[in-house]
Each structure stands twice: as C-alpha cells, then as structure tokens.
Design a protein around this motif. Structure first.
Motif, mmCIF file in Angstrom:
data_model
loop_
_atom_site.group_PDB
_atom_site.id
_atom_site.type_symbol
_atom_site.label_atom_id
_atom_site.label_comp_id
_atom_site.label_asym_id
_atom_site.label_seq_id
_atom_site.Cartn_x
_atom_site.Cartn_y
_atom_site.Cartn_z
ATOM 1 N N PRO A 138 0.806 -1.229 0.000
ATOM 2 C CA PRO A 138 0.000 0.000 0.000
ATOM 3 C C PRO A 138 0.834 1.272 0.000
ATOM 4 O O PRO A 138 0.480 2.256 -0.659
ATOM 5 C CB PRO A 138 -0.824 -0.131 1.296
ATOM 6 N N VAL A 139 1.968 1.258 0.723
ATOM 7 C CA VAL A 139 2.845 2.438 0.730
ATOM 8 C C VAL A 139 3.440 2.654 -0.661
ATOM 9 O O VAL A 139 3.534 3.793 -1.151
ATOM 10 C CB VAL A 139 3.960 2.277 1.779
ATOM 11 N N GLY A 140 3.831 1.566 -1.332
ATOM 12 C CA GLY A 140 4.376 1.675 -2.679
ATOM 13 C C GLY A 140 3.369 2.230 -3.670
ATOM 14 O O GLY A 140 3.722 3.017 -4.563
ATOM 15 N N ILE A 141 2.099 1.827 -3.526
ATOM 16 C CA ILE A 141 1.042 2.376 -4.380
ATOM 17 C C ILE A 141 0.927 3.880 -4.182
ATOM 18 O O ILE A 141 0.788 4.651 -5.137
ATOM 19 C CB ILE A 141 -0.298 1.676 -4.071
ATOM 20 N N ALA B 103 3.667 5.845 -6.009
ATOM 21 C CA ALA B 103 3.473 5.988 -7.447
ATOM 22 C C ALA B 103 2.327 6.942 -7.768
ATOM 23 O O ALA B 103 2.345 7.620 -8.792
ATOM 24 C CB ALA B 103 3.202 4.619 -8.066
ATOM 25 N N ARG B 104 1.354 7.001 -6.906
ATOM 26 C CA ARG B 104 0.163 7.812 -7.173
ATOM 27 C C ARG B 104 0.389 9.300 -6.923
ATOM 28 O O ARG B 104 -0.067 10.137 -7.704
ATOM 29 C CB ARG B 104 -0.991 7.292 -6.294
ATOM 30 N N TYR B 105 1.089 9.633 -5.858
ATOM 31 C CA TYR B 105 1.089 11.025 -5.399
ATOM 32 C C TYR B 105 2.440 11.731 -5.455
ATOM 33 O O TYR B 105 2.521 12.906 -5.112
ATOM 34 C CB TYR B 105 0.561 11.093 -3.961
ATOM 35 N N PRO C 195 13.212 11.485 -10.872
ATOM 36 C CA PRO C 195 12.797 10.075 -10.920
ATOM 37 C C PRO C 195 12.716 9.403 -9.550
ATOM 38 O O PRO C 195 12.645 8.181 -9.462
ATOM 39 C CB PRO C 195 13.912 9.448 -11.742
ATOM 40 N N PHE C 196 12.725 10.224 -8.470
ATOM 41 C CA PHE C 196 12.708 9.642 -7.122
ATOM 42 C C PHE C 196 11.516 8.726 -6.924
ATOM 43 O O PHE C 196 11.648 7.618 -6.374
ATOM 44 C CB PHE C 196 12.699 10.755 -6.073
ATOM 45 N N TRP C 197 10.322 9.187 -7.372
ATOM 46 C CA TRP C 197 9.114 8.398 -7.129
ATOM 47 C C TRP C 197 9.224 7.001 -7.756
ATOM 48 O O TRP C 197 8.773 6.014 -7.169
ATOM 49 C CB TRP C 197 7.880 9.110 -7.679
ATOM 50 N N PHE C 198 9.840 6.964 -8.974
ATOM 51 C CA PHE C 198 9.924 5.691 -9.691
ATOM 52 C C PHE C 198 10.810 4.690 -8.947
ATOM 53 O O PHE C 198 10.435 3.532 -8.734
ATOM 54 C CB PHE C 198 10.461 5.941 -11.102
ATOM 55 N N TYR C 199 11.989 5.144 -8.526
ATOM 56 C CA TYR C 199 12.903 4.240 -7.829
ATOM 57 C C TYR C 199 12.378 3.867 -6.450
ATOM 58 O O TYR C 199 12.567 2.731 -5.989
ATOM 59 C CB TYR C 199 14.292 4.875 -7.733
ATOM 60 N N ALA C 200 11.703 4.816 -5.783
ATOM 61 C CA ALA C 200 11.088 4.502 -4.486
ATOM 62 C C ALA C 200 9.975 3.479 -4.667
ATOM 63 O O ALA C 200 9.842 2.530 -3.882
ATOM 64 C CB ALA C 200 10.554 5.777 -3.841
#
Length: 374
Positions: free
Chosen positions: A228-231, A234-236, A242-247
């Motif tokens: 759920p945290v990973g979702i 990616a959503r917000y 590119p931090f969001w992508f690697y996270a």
C-alpha cells in the motif's frame, strides 16, 4: 475521485493484521533428559511417559502416555511466572470450541488449583471453569510447584484420545485467575499429535510455532504494509521524478520478496485438520501469481509515447490493486486460522486509517492543484 482513489479506500476498509508478540525468554529447570522431579507428588505412575519439548520459547515440557487399557496420563511443566499454564485438546488446532486443563498456584497460601475449561471465545466469561468434554479420571488432577517450576498433572479415561491437536497457553506474567476465570492468555501455540507413536509436530518441535509467526509477519509486512505504501508513492509523488519511480519499485520489490518468503514458509507449516487452510493457500498462490505478473510488467514497460502504454497502465494498475486487496483479505483468513487475539488488529487498523487519510489528503491536494495522473 477516480477509480484509483476508490481502490485505496476499499483497501483501507478490509485490512487487518496478525498479532506478533515476542517470545518470553526464560530459563528452563525441567528437561526430558532428567527424571520428573515431582513424581512422588503425582497420584499415578509417570515412569513410562513420552517426553517432548512441547513449546521451546516458553520452556513447556510435556510428558504423556497410556497407563492401562483406558487411561492416558499427562504432565505439563513450565516455569512459574505467577500465572496459569494450560494445555487444550482440539480436533482442528483452534482454541474456540476446545476443552482445556489449566492450573496455577494461588497467591493465598500457595494452594494449587487445576480445573477443566471450555473455550468458547477470548473473553474470560466465554471460558467457564469446570466445563468441557475431557473425561477426567477422578482425583488425579493437580498442580504443584517445585524450584520455580509448575507441574500440571491429570489423567483421561479413554482408550485413545480423539483430539488430533494440542494447544498450549500461558497467562500474563503475575496475573492469576479471578474467581477461577482465566485472564486472556499472553501467548499460545499448537501442535498436532500422534498419540500411538508418541510424536508431535508443530509447536512440539520447537520451530513450527515460530515459523507460523514468521509466515504471518513477513506476508503482512510485505503485502499488508509495503505494497500500500508503494502504491501511494506511485500515485502522489510523480512530481519528484525520478525519485518516485525508484522509491516505488524498491518498496514494491521489497514487499514482493518478503511476501514470497512468507508464502514459502507458509507451505512448510503443518495444517492437518485446520479449517479454511485450503482457501488461505489458494489465495496465497493467486497473490504470488499476480506479484510475478507485476515483475513481468516492469520488464515489458513501454515508453510513455507508445500507443499501447494505456493498456499497459490498465494491466499494471489493476493487477497490483487486486494483489494488495487479496493480500489483506488473506490476512483476515490467516487471523481466523491462527485464532490470534485482537491486540495487533487495532495497531494495523491504525496504520490503515493513517494510510487512508494520507491518501485522501494527497488526493484532494492534487485535485485542487489540477494535477494530471496520466
């Protein structure tokens, strides 16, 4: 709000987690390599009983065996923590509906109390004393204390015990029953038993109970928290490219690995006669397949300008949502199978509530900013 937001809210409403209380580490003054120290205080012969390390983390030792054509003898020993010890008999490995022998040494004069209980639930009122289906032999049930060790002894009048599982429980340290009603246990374990061979599997081996906890912990952490945290990443958080992508891929990857290890451990657990375990396993396999499909999606991810990117998005998003939702549903089923207490359910509910509120806050903030999620 769009379908992705509704998915977050739906996941919030159906989540719950296993309870993971750490084992209480204590010294052990009784062992199967030594003779029973209180044999002279027990009103039946204990010399030919099988002996096993029933519950290693709590230093429970169980001696049991057949004495005569229709008599089975049991002696359970455990360190005296100022509370009760208990052994239950169950046909399916669950506490609810089982019959239990519990014993403790009262604080007033050190009198030993040994009683049979029927376990109808988790509250004290639902576990009445002097009830249950165990055919106790009269005048053989007692509990004694010696060298800070409790010994609970009793006999059953039966040719062969009909219960395929034994359940062990220990009360909260320093908490004695009130009016013979037991406070809720602080920890429990179960094991399947072959009376004729004198063998136990599960908690009796000293590892399966811990493996069951590891199974629940890893799956819950992987599929119930990290996914759920990973979702949400990616959503917000796409503005932090590119931090969001690697996270996102790091969190989802760690969640998949933890869930995979937990599922593998789950398949090694003994589940003879356990209700709903086939459903639990089937859902676990489906989750594993969905997770593998997500890994595949990562390697076939088309560029943003590709005409098929919209179909890839649909595939990736919906398979991911389905996997997380099924994971949380399976945690519900796992809780029921394990007959766990509800203490950590509340803790996970708080996590889900905070996660859901965070999703709502970020969704509203993004909507007000007119952010495009495509």
């Amino acid at each position: 709000m769009d379908r992705e937001t509704n998915s977050c809210l739906f996941v919030l409403l159906i989540g719950v987690l296993l309870s993971f209380s750490p084992p209480y580490v204590i010294s052990q003054s009784d062992s199967c390599s030594s003779a029973l120290a209180v044999s002279d205080l027990i009103p039946f012969n204990t010399s030919s009983l099988y002996c096993t390390n029933a519950w290693s983390s709590q230093s429970f030792i169980l001696r049991y065996g057949k004495n005569g054509a229709n008599t089975w003898s049991f002696v359970l020993s455990a360190p005296d923590r100022g509370t009760y010890i208990a052994i239950g008999f169950s046909s399916n490995g669950k506490m609810d509906g089982s019959s239990t022998m519990a014993g403790w040494i009262s604080s007033n004069g050190g009198t030993g109390v040994a009683k049979q209980y029927y376990l109808g639930g988790y509250s004290s009122d639902s576990c009445p004393p002097d009830q249950g289906s165990l055919p106790l032999v009269a005048n053989t049930s007692l509990i004694v204390s010696q060298s800070s060790q409790l010994y609970l002894a009793f006999q059953l009048n039966t040719q062969m015990p009909q219960w395929s599982h034994l359940i062990y429980a220990v009360g909260p340290s320093g908490s004695l029953p009130s009016n013979n009603y037991l406070p809720e246990h602080s920890s429990k374990a179960s094991a399947s038993v072959d009376y004729s061979a004198g063998t136990l599997s599960g908690a009796g081996s000293g590892s399966s109970f811990n493996k069951a906890r590891w199974h629940g912990l890893l799956v819950a952490l992987g599929w119930g928290i990290l996914m759920p945290v990973g979702i949400m990443m990616a959503r917000y958080f796409k503005k932090y490219d590119p931090f969001w992508f690697y996270a996102h891929i790091s969190i989802q990857g760690a969640g998949f690995v933890l869930g995979l290890v937990g599922i593998i451990i789950g398949f090694s657990l003994n589940d003879d006669g356990v209700n709903n375990v086939d459903v639990h396993k089937a859902i676990g396999i489906i989750i594993l397949v969905f997770g593998a499909l997500q890994i595949k999606a990562f390697f076939i991810r088309p560029v943003k300008t590709s005409k098929i990117r919209r179909y890839w998005n649909w595939y990736h998003h919906n398979i991911g949502r389905a996997a997380v939702i099924l994971g949380i549903v399976n945690i519900f089923i796992g809780l029921d199978i394990a007959s766990e207490s509800t203490g950590w359910t509340v803790a996970y509910g708080i996590f889900l509530a905070l996660w859901g509120l965070s999703c709502i806050f970020l969704e509203v903030k993004s909507w007000m900013a007119g952010r495009d999620y495509q």
